[in-house]
Design a protein around this motif. Structure first.
Motif, PDB file in Angstrom:
ATOM      1  N   ASP A  69      -7.384   1.275 -11.087  1.00 43.09           N
ATOM      2  CA  ASP A  69      -6.644   1.963 -12.469  1.00 43.09           C
ATOM      3  C   ASP A  69      -8.059   2.562 -12.485  1.00 43.09           C
ATOM      4  OD1 ASP A  69      -3.902   0.800 -11.691  1.00 43.09           O
ATOM      5  OD2 ASP A  69      -4.263  -0.127 -13.394  1.00 43.09           O
TER       6      ASP A  69
ATOM      7  N   TYR B  36       3.463   0.602  -3.687  1.00 44.74           N
ATOM      8  CA  TYR B  36       2.394  -0.259  -3.872  1.00 44.74           C
ATOM      9  C   TYR B  36       1.854  -0.009  -1.990  1.00 44.74           C
ATOM     10  CZ  TYR B  36       4.095  -3.173  -6.490  1.00 44.74           C
ATOM     11  OH  TYR B  36       5.042  -3.788  -8.012  1.00 44.74           O
TER      12      TYR B  36
ATOM     13  N   GLU C  19       2.050   7.231 -13.999  1.00 42.74           N
ATOM     14  CA  GLU C  19       2.767   6.195 -14.159  1.00 42.74           C
ATOM     15  C   GLU C  19       2.660   6.511 -15.266  1.00 42.74           C
ATOM     16  OE1 GLU C  19       2.833   2.224 -13.031  1.00 42.74           O
ATOM     17  OE2 GLU C  19       0.736   2.211 -13.650  1.00 42.74           O
TER      18      GLU C  19
HETATM   19  O1  F6P Z   1      -3.089  -2.339 -12.259  1.00 43.31           O
HETATM   20  C1  F6P Z   1      -3.406  -2.273 -11.166  1.00 43.31           C
HETATM   21  C2  F6P Z   1      -1.626  -1.710 -11.343  1.00 43.31           C
HETATM   22  O2  F6P Z   1      -1.443  -1.342  -9.595  1.00 43.31           O
HETATM   23  C3  F6P Z   1      -1.115  -0.557 -11.867  1.00 43.31           C
HETATM   24  O3  F6P Z   1      -1.954   0.420 -11.330  1.00 43.31           O
HETATM   25  C4  F6P Z   1       0.401  -0.899 -11.829  1.00 43.31           C
HETATM   26  O4  F6P Z   1       0.649  -0.374 -13.093  1.00 43.31           O
HETATM   27  C5  F6P Z   1      -0.064  -2.126 -11.816  1.00 43.31           C
HETATM   28  O5  F6P Z   1      -0.936  -2.864 -11.152  1.00 43.31           O
HETATM   29  C6  F6P Z   1       1.773  -2.534 -11.281  1.00 43.31           C
HETATM   30  O6  F6P Z   1       1.627  -4.335 -11.384  1.00 43.31           O
HETATM   31  P1  F6P Z   1       2.437  -5.143 -10.087  1.00 43.31           P
HETATM   32  O7  F6P Z   1       1.812  -4.937  -8.866  1.00 43.31           O
HETATM   33  O8  F6P Z   1       2.882  -6.410 -11.022  1.00 43.31           O
HETATM   34  O9  F6P Z   1       3.575  -4.386 -10.335  1.00 43.31           O
END
Ligand code: F6P
Length: 321
Positions: free
Chosen positions: A127, A249, A222
Motif C-alpha cells: 500500500d 490479488y 479501492e
Molecule cells: O494491505 C494490503 C492489502 O493488499 C490492501 O491493499 C487490501 O485492501 C488488503 O490488503 C486485502 O486484504 P486481504 O488479504 O485480507 O483480502
C-alpha cells in the motif's frame, strides 16, 4: 549472542522473503541465532517458533509471498492473546522480534514493546501508506505488475473503443493507483485523498469521446470506490461504453522487483544492526535513499503524504494535452 525472532504479518508482499533472508544472514554473520515465527502474531501466540537454518532461506529471495507465512490475528488484539504472545516470546528467550508488516503489524510491535518485548518494525505492505518511509517493501512490484496489466487491458479496450476502469488495492491510500496510473498512462486517476466527484470524471470521459478519443483508462483506488459502481454511474449518465476490471490479488503476488529486493535487504540488515546495538522499539525505513530508523510511536503517528502535484499533473496535463 542474541536470539532474534522474525515474523511476517498482515497482507504478504513481494520482497518479504528478501527481508527474511537479509535478517537471517546479518543475524548469523553477527553471531546471533535467528528464530522464524510462522503465521505472524497468530503463530507467536501458538508457539510456532523454529530456529531458521540456511536451507530455510536458500533460493527464496526472488519469490513472492512469505516463507514464514502470514496472518491477520484477531486474538492478538485481545488482552488474553497479547499475554499468550508475551509468554511465548519469554519461553523461547527471544531477545527481540523483527516484525515485517504494515501499520496494523506496527501497532502490534508497539504494544509488545510497551510490555517489555523488544521489537523492530520493517515496512512490508504494497500500500505504501506509511508516512515515515518513502517506500514500503512490495509497492514497487505491485506497481510494476499493474503497469504491465494496464497495457494488456488497454489493447482490448482499444479494439472495442471502450473505456476500462481498473480498481486497485491500497486500502485508504491512493499511491498504487497514482503510480500505476501515471506509469500506465491512465486518463483519470481516482484516489481517496482528493476525491474527484464522479460527475466530473464522467464528464471528462464524455468529452474524450466527443473529441474522438474513444478509449480511456480510469484507475480507481479501492479507497475511492468500486470499479463496478463507477462503471454503472458512467453508464447511467453518459453514452460511454465502459468495463470494470478488478485485478485483485495478482498485484500482491509474483517475483519482487529488483528495487524491492534491494530495499528489503537493506532494511533487513539495519533491523538486525539495531537489535545488535540494543536499540529496539524502532522502525526502519528509507528516506532520500538513506536507511533511517525512528521510534515505533513516530512511525505510526506520521501521516502519509500524498503526491498531489503528480496527481494534478496526470489528471490535468498528461491526460489532456
Ligand atoms: O494491505 C494490503 C492489502 O493488499 C490492501 O491493499 C487490501 O485492501 C488488503 O490488503 C486485502 O486484504 P486481504 O488479504 O485480507 O483480502
Amino acid at each position: 549472542m542474541k536470539r532474534i525472532g522474525v515474523l511476517t504479518s498482515g497482507g504478504d508482499t513481494p520482497g518479504m522473503n528478501s527481508a527474511i533472508r537479509a535478517v537471517f544472514k546479518e543475524g548469523v554473520a553477527r553471531g546471533h541465532t535467528v528464530m522464524g515465527i510462522y503465521h505472524g502474531f497468530r503463530g507467536l501466540i501458538e508457539g510456532r517458533v523454529e530456529q531458521l537454518r540456511h536451507e530455510n532461506v536458500e533460493n527464496i529471495m526472488h519469490k513472492g509471498g512469505t516463507v514464514l507465512r502470514t496472518a491477520r490475528s484477531a486474538e492478538f488484539m485481545t488482552d488474553e492473546g497479547l499475554k499468550k504472545a508475551i509468554n511465548v516470546a519469554r519461553a523461547y528467550s527471544l531477545d527481540a522480534i523483527i516484525i515485517i508488516g504494515g501499520d496494523g503489524s506496527y501497532r502490534g510491535a508497539k504494544v509488545l514493546f510497551e510490555h517489555g518485548i523488544n521489537t523492530i518494525g520493517i515496512p512490508g505492505t504494497i500500500d505504501n501508506d506509511m508516512g515515515y518511509t518513502d517506500f514500503t517493501i512490495g509497492f514497487d512490484t505491485a506497481v510494476n505488475t499493474l503497469t504491465t496489466e494496464i497495457y494488456k487491458i488497454r489493447d482490448t479496450m482499444r479494439a472495442h473503443d471502450r473505456v476500462g476502469v481498473i480498481e486497485v488495492m491500497g486500502r485508504s491510500c491512493g499511491d498504487i493507483a497514482l503510480w500505476a496510473g501515471v506509469a500506465g498512462g491512465a486518463d483519470i486517476i481516482l484516489v481517496p485523498e482528493y476525491p474527484m466527484p464522479w460527475d466530473e470524471a464522467a464528464r471528462r470521459l464524455q468529452d474524450n469521446k466527443l473529441r474522438g478519443k474513444l478509449t480511456s483508462i480510469v484507475m480507481i483506488a479501492e479507497g475511492a470506490g468500486k470499479a463496478e459502481d463507477f462503471a454503472q454511474y458512467v453508464r447511467t449518465h453518459t453514452n460511454v461504453e465502459i468495463k470494470a476490471i478488478v485485478p485483485g490479488y495478482i498485484q500482491r503476488g509474483g517475483n519482487p522487483s529488483a528495487f524491492d529486493r534491494v530495499l528489503a535487504s537493506r532494511l533487513g540488515q539495519r533491523a538486525v544492526e539495531l537489535v545488535h546495538e540494543n536499540k529496539c522499539g524502532r522502525a526502519v525505513g528509507i528516506h532520500r535513499n538513506r536507511i533511517i530508523d525512528v521510534p515505533l510511536d513516530e512511525s505510526i503517528a506520521l501521516a502519509d503524504e500524498f503526491d498531489k502535484k503528480l496527481y494534478d499533473f496526470n489528471n490535468d496535463v498528461l491526460s489532456r494535452f
